[in-house]
Every structure is written in structure tokens, then in C-alpha cells.
Design a protein around this motif. Structure first.
Motif, PDB file in Angstrom:
ATOM      1  N   ARG A   1      -7.746   1.972   7.833  1.00  0.00           N
ATOM      2  CA  ARG A   1      -9.079   2.531   7.595  1.00  0.00           C
ATOM      3  C   ARG A   1     -10.160   1.469   7.783  1.00  0.00           C
ATOM      4  N   THR A   2      -9.914   0.260   7.296  1.00  0.00           N
ATOM      5  CA  THR A   2     -10.907  -0.808   7.404  1.00  0.00           C
ATOM      6  C   THR A   2     -11.180  -1.154   8.862  1.00  0.00           C
ATOM      7  N   ALA A   3     -10.107  -1.340   9.629  1.00  0.00           N
ATOM      8  CA  ALA A   3     -10.278  -1.709  11.040  1.00  0.00           C
ATOM      9  C   ALA A   3     -10.931  -0.587  11.833  1.00  0.00           C
ATOM     10  N   LEU A   4     -10.503   0.640  11.603  1.00  0.00           N
ATOM     11  CA  LEU A   4     -11.058   1.746  12.372  1.00  0.00           C
ATOM     12  C   LEU A   4     -12.501   2.036  11.979  1.00  0.00           C
ATOM     13  N   ASP A   5     -12.823   1.930  10.702  1.00  0.00           N
ATOM     14  CA  ASP A   5     -14.221   2.125  10.292  1.00  0.00           C
ATOM     15  C   ASP A   5     -15.121   1.030  10.858  1.00  0.00           C
ATOM     16  N   GLU A   6     -14.552  -0.138  11.070  1.00  0.00           N
ATOM     17  CA  GLU A   6     -15.325  -1.247  11.619  1.00  0.00           C
ATOM     18  C   GLU A   6     -15.506  -1.121  13.126  1.00  0.00           C
ATOM     19  N   TYR A   7     -14.433  -0.802  13.837  1.00  0.00           N
ATOM     20  CA  TYR A   7     -14.476  -0.816  15.299  1.00  0.00           C
ATOM     21  C   TYR A   7     -14.632   0.568  15.932  1.00  0.00           C
ATOM     22  N   HIS A   8     -14.227   1.604  15.209  1.00  0.00           N
ATOM     23  CA  HIS A   8     -14.262   2.944  15.806  1.00  0.00           C
ATOM     24  C   HIS A   8     -14.582   3.985  14.737  1.00  0.00           C
TER      25      HIS A   8
ATOM     26  N   GLN B   1       6.230  -0.799  -5.907  1.00  0.00           N
ATOM     27  CA  GLN B   1       5.915  -1.715  -4.802  1.00  0.00           C
ATOM     28  C   GLN B   1       5.784  -0.953  -3.486  1.00  0.00           C
ATOM     29  N   LYS B   2       6.622   0.059  -3.294  1.00  0.00           N
ATOM     30  CA  LYS B   2       6.528   0.868  -2.080  1.00  0.00           C
ATOM     31  C   LYS B   2       5.185   1.587  -2.003  1.00  0.00           C
ATOM     32  N   THR B   3       4.762   2.168  -3.120  1.00  0.00           N
ATOM     33  CA  THR B   3       3.469   2.868  -3.158  1.00  0.00           C
ATOM     34  C   THR B   3       2.328   1.912  -2.835  1.00  0.00           C
ATOM     35  N   ALA B   4       2.367   0.721  -3.421  1.00  0.00           N
ATOM     36  CA  ALA B   4       1.309  -0.260  -3.180  1.00  0.00           C
ATOM     37  C   ALA B   4       1.316  -0.737  -1.734  1.00  0.00           C
ATOM     38  N   TYR B   5       2.511  -0.947  -1.159  1.00  0.00           N
ATOM     39  CA  TYR B   5       2.613  -1.396   0.227  1.00  0.00           C
ATOM     40  C   TYR B   5       2.033  -0.342   1.176  1.00  0.00           C
ATOM     41  N   ALA B   6       2.405   0.913   0.967  1.00  0.00           N
ATOM     42  CA  ALA B   6       1.927   1.986   1.850  1.00  0.00           C
ATOM     43  C   ALA B   6       0.409   2.123   1.760  1.00  0.00           C
ATOM     44  N   GLU B   7      -0.145   2.052   0.565  1.00  0.00           N
ATOM     45  CA  GLU B   7      -1.590   2.208   0.421  1.00  0.00           C
ATOM     46  C   GLU B   7      -2.330   1.027   1.031  1.00  0.00           C
ATOM     47  N   ALA B   8      -1.781  -0.187   0.899  1.00  0.00           N
ATOM     48  CA  ALA B   8      -2.417  -1.358   1.516  1.00  0.00           C
ATOM     49  C   ALA B   8      -2.424  -1.225   3.032  1.00  0.00           C
ATOM     50  N   GLN B   9      -1.353  -0.663   3.585  1.00  0.00           N
ATOM     51  CA  GLN B   9      -1.322  -0.484   5.040  1.00  0.00           C
ATOM     52  C   GLN B   9      -2.356   0.554   5.478  1.00  0.00           C
ATOM     53  N   ARG B  10      -2.451   1.657   4.744  1.00  0.00           N
ATOM     54  CA  ARG B  10      -3.478   2.659   5.079  1.00  0.00           C
ATOM     55  C   ARG B  10      -4.869   2.046   4.987  1.00  0.00           C
ATOM     56  N   ASP B  11      -5.106   1.235   3.982  1.00  0.00           N
ATOM     57  CA  ASP B  11      -6.407   0.577   3.837  1.00  0.00           C
ATOM     58  C   ASP B  11      -6.699  -0.328   5.031  1.00  0.00           C
TER      59      ASP B  11
END
Length: 345
Positions: A299-306, A286-296
Motif C-alpha cells: 500500500r505504501t509503495a503503490l500510494d506513493e508511485y501509483h 507472528q503470521k498475522t503481523a507478517y502478512a499485515e506488514a507486507q500489505r502495508d
């Protein structure tokens, strides 16, 4: 341009404040241990103020202690006990002219992001990290990675290279249990940093802190400046034991993007996410999945806005151990080609 305050020297008096929550009143063990190390390991003389151990002190009372510490010529630096949950209510009580006229190194994280934002607006460099109950009051001994960074931040204006930790922990232990202070915390393999974006070297002043507190300031709007004020800065964000959902992280970042603010930063450093809490005991999977979801979400917001901004994930500042110190308003250089991050304390 932000001003670096004069640093303390061994033997100097430093204020120990609780401008967020006075948790030393409830958990004296790690607080007393942190004070002992401040004296014995760093050679500084801690000075407590009326609200340092007064749980539930009003925002005005806590602001008065901040004023007293900054105004006292015999106080060389200010170190906070820990974070909290309502320091934004202290800011309206602060005298900006008094703080501007008496700049001093201020150390704190989490809810103390509020004071970092306030000091950044005054052009004063402050220091994200170094809290008494977590960094200094760590069970067993201080993390050597933390010790080295904190010593450099306290006593020097030198350039310092942040290095990936070989091991870390984000698992809390009960402060009421004697073994917590007497023994070393179990550590986990850290896995290094993750780099995203172009190989563009960036140097600029840091801004940010705990994402949840940055979000609170964005909602209030009172202490956030116009977007162009952040041109060329390096954005620092990390999340706390509240463990916000990935969609909430995305919403904070997209709100910054819609404000026209996110696009102004020249690089982004993301702290290693805290994936475990006493009231949210995730399994390793669950920790691995939580950390990767946060990185995603980042990445999603920054690729969209910056798109095209250099990003580094899992930097060891914030709510995990070790707790590296980062200068808010101070110079940070992000070099993706050499995979190096340096700061000037």
C-alpha cells in the motif's frame, strides 16, 4: 497482444520438466503422486526429459529439454515439477525463435517466473500454477479449488472467475514423512480478499509472478522491457517461502516505481503471503503481523508511485494452498464494484 497456445485434450502427451530445480530426484513421493493424478484424474500422458530428475543439471542442459519439449509436435503442453533458485541462468541458452514458432501452454510458478517473463516477451500466454509436486502432489487429495482452476486452464480457453477460498494453508509438511502424502493438510480460515483503491474496472494482460524472481530480473535488466510495454497490464505478485521482509518488498516496488514501470500497470493482484516455512515457523500472531506488514509495504509503495490503482490482496495464487492458476499474458478483469476477478484461460 499475446497468443493463446492450443490446449491439450485428454489422452495427449505432456512434457514434465524441471527447468528450475530437479527436486523429484530428492523427493520422489510427491512427484510420483502428481504424475499419477496427471494420468488418472486429468487423462494426460506425462513424458519426462533427461533433466527432469537430474539434480544439478546445467542451465544449458535444462534449456535443451525446454527446446525439445516445445519443438516436439507430439507434446501438447509443458508442466513443471516445481520451482528452484537459478532458472534465470537458463534464459540466455533459450532459442527465442524456436519457442515463438512452437507456442505451447507452459505451467509453473516460483522460479519458473523467469520462463513466464521470457514467454511474455515473445507474446505467448503461459500459466502461473499447476506444478506437479505441489498442486498435483498435494497430500491426501488435490485441493478442489486448485483442481477446478487447473482443469479449466489445461483444457479450455474459457473465462473463469477466481473465487476467494474459504480455507487455506501455508504450513509445509516434511515430504520424507509418509503421513504427508497419505493425509490431508490441516487448513485454516482464509478470511477473503482485501480491496484497496478506486472502484475502477480494469481488463488487461497479466504480467508478474514471484516477487523475489521479478526482483532478480529487475536487477539483471536483461529480460525486462521498457516501461511502456506494460501499459494497461495487470501486475501479479506473490512471495515465496523465503518470506522477504516488508522493507524488502517495499524496495522492490519502489525500484519498479523509479524505473517508471510500476505506474504503467492498470491493476495489481497480490497473492496470499506465505507466512510460515519449515525454517521459519511463525506463531499465529507472528503470521498475522507478517502478512499485515507486507500489505502495508504494498500500500505504501503503490500510494506513493501509483495512487488510484485498484489493488486486491490475498488472492489464492502462488505458494499457498489452494493454488489457483493465472494466465500470464492472458486476459484478466478486475471489477472492484462487484468484487470479482475473472481470467481467460
Amino acid at each position: 497482444m499475446h497468443t493463446y497456445p492450443t490446449k491439450p485434450r485428454p489422452g495427449d502427451r505432456v512434457a514434465v520438466l524441471s527447468p528450475a530445480a530437479a527436486l523429484p530426484a530428492i523427493f520422489p513421493g510427491p512427484f510420483e503422486l502428481g504424475l499419477e493424478r496427471l494420468r488418472d484424474d486429468f487423462g494426460l500422458v506425462p513424458v519426462e526429459y533427461p533433466t527432469t530428475r537430474k539434480f544439478g543439471a546445467s542451465p544449458a542442459e535444462r534449456a535443451a529439454d525446454v527446446h525439445a519439449a516445445f519443438a516436439d509436435p507430439d507434446i501438447a503442453a509443458i508442466v513443471t515439477s516445481i520451482g528452484g533458485a537459478d532458472q534465470i541462468k537458463v534464459l540466455p541458452h533459450l532459442d527465442a525463435d524456436l519457442l515463438r514458432a512452437n507456442p505451447k501452454p507452459f505451467f509453473g510458478l516460483s522460479d519458473n517466473t523467469n520462463l513466464h517473463v521470457f514467454l511474455w516477451n515473445l507474446g505467448i500466454v503461459s500459466y502461473y500454477g499447476g506444478t506437479v509436486m505441489t498442486a498435483l502432489g498435494r497430500g491426501g487429495s488435490m485441493n478442489p479449488h486448485t483442481t477446478e482452476s487447473l482443469r479449466a486452464a489445461l483444457f479450455t480457453h474459457d473465462e473463469y472467475e477466481l473465487r476467494p477460498a474459504a480455507e487455506y494453508t501455508d504450513v509445509d509438511r516434511e515430504w520424507t514423512e509418509p503421513a504427508t502424502l497419505a493425509t490431508e493438510p490441516p487448513m485454516l480460515p482464509a478470511g477473503g480478499w482485501t480491496w484497496h483503491g478506486p472502484a475502477t474496472t480494469v481488463t488487461g494482460p497479466a504480467w508478474g509472478g514471484c516477487l523475489e524472481i521479478v526482483d532478480w530480473n529487475l536487477r539483471a535488466g536483461r529480460w525486462i522491457r521498457s516501461p511502456e510495454a506494460y501499459d494497461g497490464s495487470v501486475l501479479l505478485l506473490e512471495t515465496s517461502e523465503e518470506m522477504p521482509r516488508a522493507q524488502d518488498v517495499y524496495r522492490v516496488l519502489s525500484g519498479m516505481g523509479e524505473r517508471g514501470m510500476l505506474q504503467r500497470f492498470a491493476a495489481v493482484l497480490v497473492g496470499r503471503p506465505k507466512c510460515w516455512a519449515l525454517d521459519n515457523r511463525n506463531t499465529p500472531e507472528q503470521k498475522t503481523a507478517y502478512a499485515e506488514a507486507q500489505r502495508d509495504a504494498f500500500r505504501t509503495a503503490l500510494d506513493e508511485y501509483h495512487p488510484g490503482v485498484p489493488v486486491v490482496f490475498d488472492v489464492d495464487f502462488g505458494h499457498t494452498d489452494p493454488q489457483l492458476v493465472v494466465p500470464i499474458g492472458g486476459q484478466v478483469t478486475v471489477d472492484p464494484t462487484a468484487r470479482r476477478i475473472t481470467v481467460r484461460y
